[in-house]
Scaffold this motif. Structure first.
Motif, short mmCIF file in Angstrom:
data_model
loop_
_atom_site.label_atom_id
_atom_site.label_comp_id
_atom_site.label_asym_id
_atom_site.label_seq_id
_atom_site.Cartn_x
_atom_site.Cartn_y
_atom_site.Cartn_z
N LEU A 147 0.82 -1.21 0.00
CA LEU A 147 0.00 0.00 0.00
C LEU A 147 0.85 1.26 0.00
O LEU A 147 1.80 1.37 0.77
CB LEU A 147 -0.91 0.01 1.24
N PRO A 148 0.52 2.21 -0.86
CA PRO A 148 1.27 3.48 -0.90
C PRO A 148 0.87 4.40 0.25
O PRO A 148 -0.28 4.38 0.69
CB PRO A 148 0.84 4.09 -2.24
N VAL A 149 1.83 5.17 0.76
CA VAL A 149 1.53 6.20 1.76
C VAL A 149 2.11 7.51 1.23
O VAL A 149 3.28 7.56 0.86
CB VAL A 149 2.20 5.86 3.11
N VAL A 150 1.30 8.56 1.20
CA VAL A 150 1.77 9.82 0.60
C VAL A 150 2.81 10.50 1.49
O VAL A 150 2.61 10.66 2.69
CB VAL A 150 0.59 10.79 0.35
N TYR A 208 -8.55 20.65 -1.62
CA TYR A 208 -8.83 19.24 -1.89
C TYR A 208 -8.08 18.82 -3.15
O TYR A 208 -8.18 19.47 -4.19
CB TYR A 208 -10.34 19.06 -2.12
N SER A 209 -7.30 17.75 -3.05
CA SER A 209 -6.76 17.15 -4.27
C SER A 209 -6.77 15.64 -4.09
O SER A 209 -6.89 15.13 -2.97
CB SER A 209 -5.35 17.67 -4.58
N ILE A 232 -5.27 5.43 -1.85
CA ILE A 232 -4.80 6.68 -1.22
C ILE A 232 -5.98 7.60 -0.98
O ILE A 232 -6.69 7.97 -1.92
CB ILE A 232 -3.78 7.42 -2.12
N PRO A 233 -6.22 7.98 0.28
CA PRO A 233 -7.31 8.92 0.54
C PRO A 233 -6.99 10.29 -0.06
O PRO A 233 -5.82 10.61 -0.27
CB PRO A 233 -7.38 8.99 2.07
#
Ligand code: ADP
Ligand code: ZN
Ligand code: MG
Length: 474
Positions: A48-51, A73-74, A273-274
């Motif tokens: 899982l990616p984490v920003v 918001y993006s 990714i949220p």
């Protein structure tokens, strides 16, 4: 020319974060192949990616530097395509909701609108030359954080494009977003170009040129494309929308793929990714953290330091050079003298030795000290230049270099007083004229004393003694 060129840019910039954008691998250049790769950036299923928070901050800084709105918001999307340098077979990017929009950068006489800046991950690299007939994949660059800056098609000349790219590179460097080296690929420019007849309002069909790695090749590629497209239109043929590659050796462009063969990227929201929310308060905090930008530094140099405009521009054009100058004047605030020495002697030696200011074996304090010694009359202006040259060759402090090389001017005040008195008594009429207001005669006395005292005498000392003696009511 019968046609007007219409040009828009897409610029990729590698961001200066410590780690990659969705994993904790180091974001560095060089090293061995595939030694900065983990299950996430090599696209293993189930990871899982984490920003990376810093990547978001730097992208917002880039937006502020280019006059954009930073959006509250993006969100991230998947751009699907298969190529061996992209092990997941999709690139995580921002499609529908980019982090920054609506910027404006003024170059020459034109306003260039920035459509958007979005965050995305870089792909790896294929290595073709190691084994005959075999290509290898190096994934070190996978997941390196990029921003893509997209302009509106607002450029009309080659020069506007070149000045804009230089300006963007400079602003990104100052903002600490990117080191912006075209030749090394940390800044990559794609040029979209079409032409239209002079009296037309409607844009023509564009070609996109990739693989431009210098300001010069950007210019050559655009000029070639204008020619090529003009010839097609002259013959009544059409320009096809396609991607072309610029060949630096031949100075031409060749078709890579046309719109018909273009990929269908099947963009869809990245489910892992949220969305990114940034509050107004966070945006103003980032704004407050922005370092001084080149435009502001220019105002400081010209308004506060009274440097000539051209000198200020020259210093600012290289951030490291400008930082060096700032450190030197913070120790000894002789703005113009230090600027002159750096733009003159220091630059000359940089050019001769092929060094950059980052490689020199002396400090800003040493430059400040050299100027101070000149001001104090310890060394001559010529000796200051010699000291700079020696510092380039072998380092060392200006004091010691001056002593070791006999550059310290003699303090023979007593003897000089006698010489000055002699000159004045031999020229009584001229002294009287001087005292009656003909101040130009000061130069005459200086010349006479210099001639009598001989070379190597400190002119400042002579000047001081002369001033003193001439103002005495004797
Ligand atoms: P797409 O959605 O097909 O990628 P965009 O509208 O996003 O196209 O534009 C991509 C780039 O092409 C932008 O830099 C834009 O300024 C430029 N561009 C768009 N239309 C033209 C044109 N007619 N001539 C030159 N450049 C153009
Ligand atoms: Zn990784
Ligand atoms: Mg587009």
């Amino acid at each position: 020319m019968k046609y007007i060129p219409v040009i828009g840019l897409e610029i990729h910039a590698e961001m200066l974060t410590r780690s990659k954008v969705f994993c904790s691998c180091a974001n560095e250049f060089g090293g061995d192949r595939n030694d900065r790769v983990c299950p996430r950036c090599s696209g293993m299923p189930g990871t899982l990616p984490v920003v990376n928070h810093d990547a978001v901050t730097l992208a917002a800084k880039a937006g502020i530097a280019l006059g954009c709105t930073v959006n509250n918001y993006s969100a991230f999307d998947r751009k699907n395509y298969f190529y061996p340098d992209l092990p997941k077979a999709y690139q995580i990017t921002q499609f529908e909701f980019p982090i920054c929009t609506n910027g404006l950068v003024h170059v020459l006489d034109r306003d260039i609108r920035i459509n958007r800046i979005h965050i995305e991950e870089d792909a790896g690299k294929l290595v073709h030359d190691d084994y005959e007939g075999i290509s290898m994949a190096d994934y070190n660059r996978c997941g390196v954080p990029l921003i893509e800056i997209v302009t509106e098609p607002d450029f009309r000349t080659v020069e506007e494009v070149q000045v804009f790219v230089e300006e963007i590179a400079l602003r990104l460097k100052y903002a600490g977003v990117c080191d912006a080296k075209l030749e090394q690929g940390s800044l990559r420019v794609d040029v979209n170009i079409s032409i239209m007849p002079f009296d037309s309002q409607e844009f023509g069909t564009r070609a996109e040129i990739k693989n431009l790695n210098s300001i010069k090749s950007i210019g050559r590629a655009i000029e070639y494309e204008i020619e090529r497209q003009s010839e097609l239109l002259d013959k009544g043929q059409k320009v096809v929308q396609e991607t072309r590659r610029f060949n630096d050796n031949h100075g031409n462009t060749k078709a890579l793929r046309s719109k018909e063969e273009a990929h269908d990227y099947r963009y869809f929201p990245e489910p892992d990714i949220p969305p990114v929310y940034i509050t107004d308060e966070e945006i103003s905090d980032i704004r407050a953290l922005m370092p001084e930008m080149p435009q502001q530094r220019y105002m400081r140099y010209t308004n506060d330091y009274k440097l000539p405009a051209d000198d200020a521009k020259l210093i600012i054009a290289d951030k490291a050079f400008s930082d060096f100058y700032d450190s030197a004047v913070s120790v000894y605030p002789k703005f113009r003298e230090i600027s002159n020495l750096m733009l003159g002697e220091v630059n000359r030696n940089l050019n001769d030795t092929g060094k950059t200011i980052g490689d020199v074996p002396f400090s800003p304090e040493d430059i400040a000290e050299t100027i101070k010694m000149t001001d104090d009359g310890k060394i001559s202006k010529n000796a200051a230049k010699t000291i700079v040259k020696i510092m380039f060759e072998s380092g060392g402090t200006p004091e010691k270099i001056a002593k070791d090389n006999d550059l310290i001017m003699q303090d023979n005040s007593d003897e000089l007083e006698g010489i000055v008195e002699g000159v004045l008594s031999e020229n009584e009429e001229t002294v009287a004229a001087y005292k009656n207001g003909n101040e130009k005669l000061f130069g005459f006395f200086m010349g006479q004393v210099m001639a009598a005292a001989g070379k190597g005498t400190n002119p400042k000392l002579i000047k001081d003694i002369l001033t003193k003696k001439l103002s005495n009511n004797q």
